[in-house]
Design a protein around this motif. Sequence first.
Motif, PDB file in Angstrom:
ATOM      1  N   THR A  31      30.823 -11.351  13.231  1.00  0.00           N
ATOM      2  CA  THR A  31      30.918  -9.989  13.774  1.00  0.00           C
ATOM      3  C   THR A  31      30.142  -9.011  12.903  1.00  0.00           C
ATOM      4  O   THR A  31      29.325  -8.225  13.405  1.00  0.00           O
ATOM      5  CB  THR A  31      32.400  -9.556  13.863  1.00  0.00           C
ATOM      6  N   LEU A  32      30.362  -9.065  11.613  1.00  0.00           N
ATOM      7  CA  LEU A  32      29.700  -8.140  10.700  1.00  0.00           C
ATOM      8  C   LEU A  32      28.209  -8.447  10.566  1.00  0.00           C
ATOM      9  O   LEU A  32      27.376  -7.534  10.584  1.00  0.00           O
ATOM     10  CB  LEU A  32      30.378  -8.168   9.329  1.00  0.00           C
ATOM     11  N   ILE A  33      27.856  -9.717  10.473  1.00  0.00           N
ATOM     12  CA  ILE A  33      26.436 -10.083  10.335  1.00  0.00           C
ATOM     13  C   ILE A  33      25.645  -9.631  11.550  1.00  0.00           C
ATOM     14  O   ILE A  33      24.566  -9.033  11.416  1.00  0.00           O
ATOM     15  CB  ILE A  33      26.289 -11.597  10.086  1.00  0.00           C
ATOM     16  N   ILE A  34      26.175  -9.878  12.749  1.00  0.00           N
ATOM     17  CA  ILE A  34      25.444  -9.462  13.953  1.00  0.00           C
ATOM     18  C   ILE A  34      25.338  -7.937  14.017  1.00  0.00           C
ATOM     19  O   ILE A  34      24.289  -7.404  14.389  1.00  0.00           O
ATOM     20  CB  ILE A  34      26.085 -10.056  15.224  1.00  0.00           C
ATOM     21  N   SER A  35      26.386  -7.221  13.634  1.00  0.00           N
ATOM     22  CA  SER A  35      26.296  -5.754  13.665  1.00  0.00           C
ATOM     23  C   SER A  35      25.235  -5.252  12.689  1.00  0.00           C
ATOM     24  O   SER A  35      24.524  -4.297  12.988  1.00  0.00           O
ATOM     25  CB  SER A  35      27.658  -5.114  13.380  1.00  0.00           C
ATOM     26  N   LEU A  36      25.103  -5.900  11.554  1.00  0.00           N
ATOM     27  CA  LEU A  36      24.070  -5.510  10.591  1.00  0.00           C
ATOM     28  C   LEU A  36      22.664  -5.852  11.103  1.00  0.00           C
ATOM     29  O   LEU A  36      21.720  -5.075  10.910  1.00  0.00           O
ATOM     30  CB  LEU A  36      24.330  -6.179   9.236  1.00  0.00           C
ATOM     31  N   VAL A  37      22.530  -6.996  11.767  1.00  0.00           N
ATOM     32  CA  VAL A  37      21.240  -7.369  12.359  1.00  0.00           C
ATOM     33  C   VAL A  37      20.852  -6.366  13.445  1.00  0.00           C
ATOM     34  O   VAL A  37      19.693  -5.928  13.519  1.00  0.00           O
ATOM     35  CB  VAL A  37      21.285  -8.812  12.921  1.00  0.00           C
ATOM     36  N   ILE A  38      21.826  -5.975  14.268  1.00  0.00           N
ATOM     37  CA  ILE A  38      21.548  -4.983  15.318  1.00  0.00           C
ATOM     38  C   ILE A  38      21.115  -3.664  14.679  1.00  0.00           C
ATOM     39  O   ILE A  38      20.146  -3.038  15.132  1.00  0.00           O
ATOM     40  CB  ILE A  38      22.780  -4.792  16.226  1.00  0.00           C
ATOM     41  N   ALA A  39      21.804  -3.248  13.620  1.00  0.00           N
ATOM     42  CA  ALA A  39      21.414  -2.005  12.928  1.00  0.00           C
ATOM     43  C   ALA A  39      19.998  -2.122  12.371  1.00  0.00           C
ATOM     44  O   ALA A  39      19.194  -1.194  12.496  1.00  0.00           O
ATOM     45  CB  ALA A  39      22.415  -1.694  11.812  1.00  0.00           C
ATOM     46  N   TRP A  40      19.680  -3.264  11.783  1.00  0.00           N
ATOM     47  CA  TRP A  40      18.341  -3.464  11.221  1.00  0.00           C
ATOM     48  C   TRP A  40      17.270  -3.418  12.314  1.00  0.00           C
ATOM     49  O   TRP A  40      16.219  -2.799  12.135  1.00  0.00           O
ATOM     50  CB  TRP A  40      18.289  -4.794  10.469  1.00  0.00           C
ATOM     51  N   ARG A  41      17.549  -4.048  13.434  1.00  0.00           N
ATOM     52  CA  ARG A  41      16.565  -4.087  14.521  1.00  0.00           C
ATOM     53  C   ARG A  41      16.337  -2.721  15.155  1.00  0.00           C
ATOM     54  O   ARG A  41      15.293  -2.504  15.773  1.00  0.00           O
ATOM     55  CB  ARG A  41      16.999  -5.078  15.593  1.00  0.00           C
ATOM     56  N   THR A  42      17.296  -1.822  15.050  1.00  0.00           N
ATOM     57  CA  THR A  42      17.164  -0.501  15.673  1.00  0.00           C
ATOM     58  C   THR A  42      16.829   0.580  14.653  1.00  0.00           C
ATOM     59  O   THR A  42      16.928   1.762  14.968  1.00  0.00           O
ATOM     60  CB  THR A  42      18.467  -0.124  16.410  1.00  0.00           C
ATOM     61  N   ARG A  43      16.407   0.181  13.463  1.00  0.00           N
ATOM     62  CA  ARG A  43      16.197   1.137  12.381  1.00  0.00           C
ATOM     63  C   ARG A  43      15.106   2.166  12.664  1.00  0.00           C
ATOM     64  O   ARG A  43      15.098   3.238  12.060  1.00  0.00           O
ATOM     65  CB  ARG A  43      15.928   0.412  11.067  1.00  0.00           C
ATOM     66  N   GLN A  44      14.212   1.886  13.591  1.00  0.00           N
ATOM     67  CA  GLN A  44      13.144   2.850  13.877  1.00  0.00           C
ATOM     68  C   GLN A  44      13.630   4.031  14.714  1.00  0.00           C
ATOM     69  O   GLN A  44      12.944   5.041  14.807  1.00  0.00           O
ATOM     70  CB  GLN A  44      11.942   2.165  14.551  1.00  0.00           C
ATOM     71  N   PHE A  45      14.829   3.919  15.302  1.00  0.00           N
ATOM     72  CA  PHE A  45      15.413   5.001  16.097  1.00  0.00           C
ATOM     73  C   PHE A  45      16.647   5.529  15.367  1.00  0.00           C
ATOM     74  O   PHE A  45      17.662   4.845  15.295  1.00  0.00           O
ATOM     75  CB  PHE A  45      15.801   4.517  17.496  1.00  0.00           C
ATOM     76  N   MET A  46      16.541   6.735  14.832  1.00  0.00           N
ATOM     77  CA  MET A  46      17.617   7.281  14.005  1.00  0.00           C
ATOM     78  C   MET A  46      18.951   7.306  14.737  1.00  0.00           C
ATOM     79  O   MET A  46      19.988   6.988  14.141  1.00  0.00           O
ATOM     80  CB  MET A  46      17.251   8.682  13.522  1.00  0.00           C
ATOM     81  N   SER A  47      18.955   7.637  16.002  1.00  0.00           N
ATOM     82  CA  SER A  47      20.199   7.672  16.766  1.00  0.00           C
ATOM     83  C   SER A  47      20.868   6.300  16.780  1.00  0.00           C
ATOM     84  O   SER A  47      22.062   6.170  16.489  1.00  0.00           O
ATOM     85  CB  SER A  47      19.927   8.124  18.202  1.00  0.00           C
ATOM     86  N   GLU A  48      20.103   5.287  17.115  1.00  0.00           N
ATOM     87  CA  GLU A  48      20.645   3.928  17.181  1.00  0.00           C
ATOM     88  C   GLU A  48      21.063   3.439  15.799  1.00  0.00           C
ATOM     89  O   GLU A  48      22.114   2.815  15.632  1.00  0.00           O
ATOM     90  CB  GLU A  48      19.617   2.973  17.781  1.00  0.00           C
TER      91      GLU A  48
END
Length: 117
Positions: A31-48
């Motif tokens: 759960t935590l690893i996937i949430s961190l991967v999602i955050a990393w993948r969306t790092r170019q959009f400040m909102s996300e």
Amino acid sequence: MENLHIVFWLLKDISWCMIWKPLGVAMIFPTLIISLVIAWRTRQFMSELCHNVAISLWITANSYWMISEFFHFDMLTVWGAVTYKHLALVPFVSGLLILAYYYIWYQPRHKETEEIM
């Protein structure tokens, strides 16, 4: 990946509710690893990024709270009336502060760039 993340999160919380310690603790990691991967993948959009980091902090706080209850140290006192369960407020409040930063400071100053996206 986001949908699978929700499955892991639900399994973790159901395990918490049913006091299934091994499954609950095991579900923290995907759960935590996937949430961190999602955050990393969306790092170019400040909102996300801000929202996904807040979600990761929420999962962290929620997982710590679950562990404190599973292993019966949630009601032990840390300092004064503060218990170990209350320490979950650190990541909860951190997530709120990140969202406050985004909505109060960042978004009003970058409306033009976000409308283009």
